[in-house]
Design a protein around this motif. Structure first.
Motif, PDB file in Angstrom:
ATOM      1  N   ASP A  88      24.541 -49.434 -15.046  1.00  0.00           N
ATOM      2  CA  ASP A  88      24.659 -47.590 -14.685  1.00  0.00           C
ATOM      3  C   ASP A  88      22.899 -47.850 -14.669  1.00  0.00           C
ATOM      4  O   ASP A  88      22.210 -48.302 -15.953  1.00  0.00           O
ATOM      5  CB  ASP A  88      24.577 -47.796 -16.287  1.00  0.00           C
ATOM      6  CG  ASP A  88      25.133 -46.146 -16.361  1.00  0.00           C
ATOM      7  OD1 ASP A  88      24.090 -45.516 -15.326  1.00  0.00           O
ATOM      8  OD2 ASP A  88      25.056 -45.187 -17.516  1.00  0.00           O
ATOM      9  N   ARG A  90      21.112 -44.718 -15.039  1.00  0.00           N
ATOM     10  CA  ARG A  90      20.788 -43.067 -15.194  1.00  0.00           C
ATOM     11  C   ARG A  90      19.581 -44.012 -16.384  1.00  0.00           C
ATOM     12  O   ARG A  90      19.846 -44.032 -17.850  1.00  0.00           O
ATOM     13  CB  ARG A  90      21.610 -42.095 -15.668  1.00  0.00           C
ATOM     14  CG  ARG A  90      23.130 -41.922 -14.344  1.00  0.00           C
ATOM     15  CD  ARG A  90      21.907 -41.468 -13.242  1.00  0.00           C
ATOM     16  NE  ARG A  90      22.816 -42.127 -12.576  1.00  0.00           N
ATOM     17  CZ  ARG A  90      22.732 -40.881 -11.326  1.00  0.00           C
ATOM     18  NH1 ARG A  90      21.326 -40.465 -11.143  1.00  0.00           N
ATOM     19  NH2 ARG A  90      22.754 -40.859 -10.185  1.00  0.00           N
ATOM     20  N   GLN A  91      19.035 -42.824 -16.752  1.00  0.00           N
ATOM     21  CA  GLN A  91      17.888 -43.060 -17.909  1.00  0.00           C
ATOM     22  C   GLN A  91      17.655 -41.358 -18.650  1.00  0.00           C
ATOM     23  O   GLN A  91      18.371 -40.138 -17.991  1.00  0.00           O
ATOM     24  CB  GLN A  91      16.579 -43.186 -17.414  1.00  0.00           C
ATOM     25  CG  GLN A  91      16.398 -44.796 -16.261  1.00  0.00           C
ATOM     26  CD  GLN A  91      16.575 -45.374 -17.366  1.00  0.00           C
ATOM     27  OE1 GLN A  91      15.357 -45.296 -18.090  1.00  0.00           O
ATOM     28  NE2 GLN A  91      17.219 -47.024 -17.162  1.00  0.00           N
TER      29      GLN A  91
ATOM     30  N   HIS B 179      38.124 -41.384  -5.820  1.00  0.00           N
ATOM     31  CA  HIS B 179      37.777 -40.387  -4.595  1.00  0.00           C
ATOM     32  C   HIS B 179      38.471 -39.271  -4.820  1.00  0.00           C
ATOM     33  O   HIS B 179      39.617 -38.975  -4.018  1.00  0.00           O
ATOM     34  CB  HIS B 179      38.269 -41.512  -3.630  1.00  0.00           C
ATOM     35  CG  HIS B 179      37.857 -43.227  -3.122  1.00  0.00           C
ATOM     36  ND1 HIS B 179      37.336 -43.436  -2.221  1.00  0.00           N
ATOM     37  CD2 HIS B 179      38.294 -44.311  -3.703  1.00  0.00           C
ATOM     38  CE1 HIS B 179      37.440 -44.574  -2.364  1.00  0.00           C
ATOM     39  NE2 HIS B 179      37.120 -44.923  -3.460  1.00  0.00           N
ATOM     40  N   ARG B 203      29.972 -41.142  -0.253  1.00  0.00           N
ATOM     41  CA  ARG B 203      29.536 -41.641  -1.410  1.00  0.00           C
ATOM     42  C   ARG B 203      30.637 -40.747  -1.751  1.00  0.00           C
ATOM     43  O   ARG B 203      30.587 -39.211  -1.615  1.00  0.00           O
ATOM     44  CB  ARG B 203      28.253 -40.680  -1.898  1.00  0.00           C
ATOM     45  CG  ARG B 203      27.494 -41.132  -1.408  1.00  0.00           C
ATOM     46  CD  ARG B 203      25.867 -40.877  -1.628  1.00  0.00           C
ATOM     47  NE  ARG B 203      24.794 -41.071  -0.621  1.00  0.00           N
ATOM     48  CZ  ARG B 203      23.720 -42.324  -0.945  1.00  0.00           C
ATOM     49  NH1 ARG B 203      24.909 -42.883  -2.207  1.00  0.00           N
ATOM     50  NH2 ARG B 203      23.236 -42.953  -0.302  1.00  0.00           N
ATOM     51  N   GLN B 346      18.546 -48.987 -19.675  1.00  0.00           N
ATOM     52  CA  GLN B 346      19.790 -47.857 -19.767  1.00  0.00           C
ATOM     53  C   GLN B 346      19.656 -47.472 -20.683  1.00  0.00           C
ATOM     54  O   GLN B 346      19.574 -47.429 -21.461  1.00  0.00           O
ATOM     55  CB  GLN B 346      21.152 -48.805 -18.889  1.00  0.00           C
ATOM     56  CG  GLN B 346      20.609 -49.714 -17.713  1.00  0.00           C
ATOM     57  CD  GLN B 346      21.920 -51.101 -17.225  1.00  0.00           C
ATOM     58  OE1 GLN B 346      23.074 -50.199 -17.428  1.00  0.00           O
ATOM     59  NE2 GLN B 346      21.818 -52.189 -17.237  1.00  0.00           N
ATOM     60  N   PRO B 347      20.447 -46.095 -20.304  1.00  0.00           N
ATOM     61  CA  PRO B 347      20.477 -45.197 -21.502  1.00  0.00           C
ATOM     62  C   PRO B 347      21.610 -45.725 -22.218  1.00  0.00           C
ATOM     63  O   PRO B 347      22.441 -46.087 -22.189  1.00  0.00           O
ATOM     64  CB  PRO B 347      20.495 -43.115 -20.815  1.00  0.00           C
ATOM     65  CG  PRO B 347      21.215 -43.935 -19.625  1.00  0.00           C
ATOM     66  CD  PRO B 347      20.306 -45.313 -19.332  1.00  0.00           C
ATOM     67  N   GLY B 366      27.747 -44.985 -22.270  1.00  0.00           N
ATOM     68  CA  GLY B 366      26.580 -43.923 -21.879  1.00  0.00           C
ATOM     69  C   GLY B 366      26.680 -42.879 -20.663  1.00  0.00           C
ATOM     70  O   GLY B 366      27.794 -42.680 -20.797  1.00  0.00           O
ATOM     71  N   ALA B 367      26.397 -42.690 -19.568  1.00  0.00           N
ATOM     72  CA  ALA B 367      26.035 -41.297 -18.606  1.00  0.00           C
ATOM     73  C   ALA B 367      27.067 -42.969 -17.620  1.00  0.00           C
ATOM     74  O   ALA B 367      26.595 -43.480 -17.144  1.00  0.00           O
ATOM     75  CB  ALA B 367      25.112 -41.016 -18.279  1.00  0.00           C
ATOM     76  N   SER B 368      28.246 -41.228 -17.049  1.00  0.00           N
ATOM     77  CA  SER B 368      28.493 -41.722 -15.962  1.00  0.00           C
ATOM     78  C   SER B 368      27.520 -42.148 -14.535  1.00  0.00           C
ATOM     79  O   SER B 368      26.858 -41.142 -14.456  1.00  0.00           O
ATOM     80  CB  SER B 368      29.963 -41.144 -15.397  1.00  0.00           C
ATOM     81  OG  SER B 368      30.853 -41.237 -14.396  1.00  0.00           O
ATOM     82  N   PRO B 369      27.157 -42.962 -13.964  1.00  0.00           N
ATOM     83  CA  PRO B 369      26.942 -43.791 -12.492  1.00  0.00           C
ATOM     84  C   PRO B 369      27.078 -42.292 -11.748  1.00  0.00           C
ATOM     85  O   PRO B 369      26.332 -41.972 -11.419  1.00  0.00           O
ATOM     86  CB  PRO B 369      26.953 -44.973 -12.276  1.00  0.00           C
ATOM     87  CG  PRO B 369      27.728 -45.758 -13.206  1.00  0.00           C
ATOM     88  CD  PRO B 369      28.941 -44.639 -14.251  1.00  0.00           C
ATOM     89  N   GLN B 377      30.499 -41.714 -19.918  1.00  0.00           N
ATOM     90  CA  GLN B 377      31.275 -43.264 -19.824  1.00  0.00           C
ATOM     91  C   GLN B 377      30.799 -44.158 -20.935  1.00  0.00           C
ATOM     92  O   GLN B 377      29.674 -44.770 -21.546  1.00  0.00           O
ATOM     93  CB  GLN B 377      30.823 -44.308 -18.115  1.00  0.00           C
ATOM     94  CG  GLN B 377      31.737 -45.802 -18.227  1.00  0.00           C
ATOM     95  CD  GLN B 377      30.556 -45.739 -17.142  1.00  0.00           C
ATOM     96  OE1 GLN B 377      30.598 -45.961 -15.770  1.00  0.00           O
ATOM     97  NE2 GLN B 377      29.585 -46.900 -17.066  1.00  0.00           N
ATOM     98  N   ARG B 379      32.686 -48.140 -22.000  1.00  0.00           N
ATOM     99  CA  ARG B 379      33.135 -49.623 -21.934  1.00  0.00           C
ATOM    100  C   ARG B 379      33.414 -50.274 -21.961  1.00  0.00           C
ATOM    101  O   ARG B 379      31.893 -51.468 -22.950  1.00  0.00           O
ATOM    102  CB  ARG B 379      31.848 -49.911 -20.666  1.00  0.00           C
ATOM    103  CG  ARG B 379      32.271 -51.105 -19.132  1.00  0.00           C
ATOM    104  CD  ARG B 379      31.669 -51.356 -18.239  1.00  0.00           C
ATOM    105  NE  ARG B 379      29.337 -50.970 -18.727  1.00  0.00           N
ATOM    106  CZ  ARG B 379      28.528 -51.061 -17.224  1.00  0.00           C
ATOM    107  NH1 ARG B 379      29.003 -50.986 -16.762  1.00  0.00           N
ATOM    108  NH2 ARG B 379      27.359 -50.994 -17.795  1.00  0.00           N
ATOM    109  N   VAL B 391      37.696 -55.092 -18.048  1.00  0.00           N
ATOM    110  CA  VAL B 391      36.035 -54.275 -17.622  1.00  0.00           C
ATOM    111  C   VAL B 391      37.456 -53.319 -17.796  1.00  0.00           C
ATOM    112  O   VAL B 391      37.584 -52.831 -17.136  1.00  0.00           O
ATOM    113  CB  VAL B 391      35.009 -54.464 -16.517  1.00  0.00           C
ATOM    114  CG1 VAL B 391      34.163 -53.481 -17.502  1.00  0.00           C
ATOM    115  CG2 VAL B 391      34.504 -55.321 -16.254  1.00  0.00           C
ATOM    116  N   PHE B 393      37.167 -49.480 -18.286  1.00  0.00           N
ATOM    117  CA  PHE B 393      35.841 -47.711 -18.158  1.00  0.00           C
ATOM    118  C   PHE B 393      36.549 -46.913 -18.676  1.00  0.00           C
ATOM    119  O   PHE B 393      38.421 -46.644 -17.835  1.00  0.00           O
ATOM    120  CB  PHE B 393      35.525 -47.596 -16.697  1.00  0.00           C
ATOM    121  CG  PHE B 393      35.088 -48.611 -16.044  1.00  0.00           C
ATOM    122  CD1 PHE B 393      33.533 -48.197 -16.130  1.00  0.00           C
ATOM    123  CD2 PHE B 393      35.408 -49.469 -15.599  1.00  0.00           C
ATOM    124  CE1 PHE B 393      32.656 -49.819 -15.824  1.00  0.00           C
ATOM    125  CE2 PHE B 393      34.350 -50.780 -15.178  1.00  0.00           C
ATOM    126  CZ  PHE B 393      33.298 -50.559 -14.615  1.00  0.00           C
TER     127      PHE B 393
END
Lengths: 166, 427
Positions: A88, A90-91, B179, B203, B346-347, B366-369, B377, B379, B391, B393
């Motif tokens: 990840d 994100r910051q 998706h 994306r 990473q946060p 942390g935050a979901s990408p 998110q 994990r 893994v 999530f």
């Protein structure tokens, strides 16, 4: 490591981190960058006796990375064999958010534009050196650089001024 | 503020670019070793290719004459145009499989619209794919017609050794968690093969940007032909959602064309699988095991997955939570990066530990990408000493991209850990 020229492993170990980060900036994808560097190191290994005699094996390695990137095919797809999400990026802090915004902006550019920007501004090459590495004319590199930066500036909007504070 | 913003930005950009690169963690510890292994393989492959070049060139010429029946230039019945191929002449020379980088490209181009022009062509013939550890030919070109441009890729590969080929293992459509904006259909063809067609975005967590359409044929012998098309040009080269130039039924026709027979013969030959491919856990088993490890009393929906992967949405009455799981064998090479240093910068929070049985566990919150900063998110990544990695999530949303349904995901981190480290995954 058998008959590997000793200094190849030394070179690869010293340069893999930088190559990997350049690969991340080029692709925006941690896993893809991993594949890209693996392929690049493979190509360098193949020709190491010649490459090691060059004036700048480092510059050559970076050029190989960019060329590999431009011809790289995505091998892993979420619809085939999904892997865990890449780290990840994100910051939560302001600088981190700007970095992510910049990476997101880069992802909207074409592969060739990103290659030009990485060689010129990440590798700090001149317009002429970039043109030579990518087999482009000097004018084409100037034009691509200018357009790509303009587009990034538009995408980043007012955040551009926050970059100044970094 | 400066009087010349362009010049200022140009001056700032190099530093900003380097700073952006620093958010990425260090590369995997075995990357150099893998690069060396790749180089060794390339050196071997080059030796073989030199002796095969003359044969391949001759075959391309023959192929160009024979496979000129364009799938897309005839009556519109693409599948019907798939039959004539240079296969017969190739099979007369058992020592020359005739699957070169160039022949793959030529085969693909022969199936594309008459009058089209091509650029950015790449391909791979008989060379082993270092990721799949098996022969996996592909071709890719950007097609330009009066109606627009698309990148079209064709990839041929086999399901992992030992994986049962069933209607649900490889043909199932992706789920809504990853998706949310895609559409997909799957059905059985007359010869028993399975055909899946899908429309999505490059994306997939957004409903904007470049469109990605695909057709996949899964044959009874375990071989897979996947055709992917990116609207507007090369992958990620455009941001507008222009339709790709070929509809999915024509992608399906390309996937079913006879021109791929030499490549299929190659990947189905004993030499096509150079080593034991990773044995992914069947999708049904992943889902069943995951469900058996969830707390009771949860409402479950949106179940989907593939081999080695499952996703579903759970609801404890206080909002939906998406749960995803990856089960990956042979991942011992990651042991060196099962730590929080690999997540530096990473946060959120990270804890790493080694369990009594030697399992390395990394927990991040942390935050979901793909959640634009709003989706959380959690994990748990567990790597066992034998290389089996699980893994798990979860998100405080029914999709990794949101919208948010609750303040925190439904399962506690301890519950995620119990799932990831369960002995059931090793049975």
């Amino acid at each position: 490591m058998g008959n590997i020229p000793l200094d190849f492993e030394e070179f690869a170990t010293a340069r893999s981190g930088q190559l990997f980060r350049a690969g991340c900036v080029l692709t925006g994808d941690w896993y893809l960058a991993e594949d890209l560097v693996q392929e690049t190191l493979g190509k360098l290994y193949q020709s190491w006796r010649r490459v090691s005699q060059l004036e700048s094996p480092v510059a050559y390695a970076n050029t190989v990375l960019v060329h590999t990137y431009l011809s790289h095919r995505r091998l892993r797809r979420s619809s085939e064999q999904p892997l865990a999400s890449p780290p990840d990026l994100r910051q939560s802090d302001r600088d981190g958010a700007l970095r992510v915004a910049l990476l997101d902006g880069l992802a909207t550019l074409s592969a060739r534009d990103r290659a030009v920007l990485v060689l010129r501004y990440w590798e700090d090459r001149s317009v002429e050196e970039t043109a030579e590495a990518l087999h482009l004319s000097v004018g084409a590199v100037r034009t691509q650089s200018h357009r790509a930066l303009q587009r990034l500036r538009t995408i980043l909007g007012d955040q551009v001024w926050d970059l100044a504070g970094q | 503020m400066s009087a010349d913003p362009d010049r200022d930005f140009d001056a700032l950009f190099p530093g900003a670019l380097r700073a952006a690169g620093e958010v990425f963690p260090d590369p995997p510890g075995d990357l150099v070793a893998r690069g060396i292994a790749r180089g060794r393989h390339m050196r071997r492959a080059r030796t073989v290719r030199v002796s095969a070049t003359a044969v391949s060139l001759a075959l391309v010429v023959v192929g160009g004459a024979v496979v000129g029946t364009k799938v897309l230039s005839g009556s519109g019945s693409g599948v019907a145009a798939a039959a004539p191929t240079p296969r017969q002449s190739l099979s007369a020379s058992p020592s020359a499989p005739g699957v070169s980088d160039q022949s793959m490209i030529s085969s693909l181009e022969s199936l594309l619209p008459s009058g089209a022009t091509f650029s950015d062509a790449t391909g791979r013939g008989a060379e082993t794919d270092p990721v799949l550890n098996a022969v996996a030919p592909f071709a890719s070109v950007v097609v330009h017609t009066d109606g627009g441009s698309s990148e079209i890729d064709v990839d041929l590969y086999r399901v992992a050794a030992g994986t049962p080929v069933t209607a649900t293992s490889y043909s199932s459509c992706p789920g809504a968690v990853e998706h949310p904006y895609g559409s997909c259909t799957s059905h059985t063809l007359a010869d028993g093969s399975l055909l899946k067609t899908a429309k999505d975005f490059t994306r997939p967590q957004t409903n904007t940007g470049q469109k990605l359409w695909s057709a996949t044929v899964i044959r009874g012998d375990g071989s897979i032909i996947e055709v992917t098309e990116y609207g507007g040009g090369a992958e990620k080269s455009v941001t507008n959602p222009v339709d790709p130039i070929l509809p999915t039924d024509q992608l399906a026709a390309i996937a079913q064309s006879g021109v791929w027979q030499p490549a299929l013969a190659l990947i189905n030959s004993p030499g096509g699988q150079t080593a034991a491919a990773p044995a992914f856990v069947p999708q049904e088993k992943v889902m069943a095991t995951l469900i058996s490890l969830l707390p009771s009393g949860l409402k479950k929906s949106d179940q989907s997955g593939q081999n080695g992967f499952a996703e579903l949405v759970i609801d404890d009455g206080r909002g939906k939570t998406a749960v995803e799981i990856n089960v990956q064998p042979n991942m011992a090479g990651l042991a060196g990066s099962m730590n929080c240093a690999s997540h530096a910068g990473q946060p959120g929070t990270c804890t790493a530990s080694t369990l009594p049985d030697g399992t390395k566990e990394v927990v991040t919150r942390g935050a979901s990408p793909s959640g634009n900063g709003a989706v959380v998110q959690w994990r748990v990544d567990a790597l066992r000493p034998d290389g089996l990695r699980v893994v798990v999530f979860e998100f405080n949303a029914a999709s990794a991209s949101g919208p948010v349904t609750r303040s925190e995901p439904a399962l506690t981190v301890a519950q995620l850990s119990q799932i990831a480290t369960s002995q059931l995954w090793q049975q």
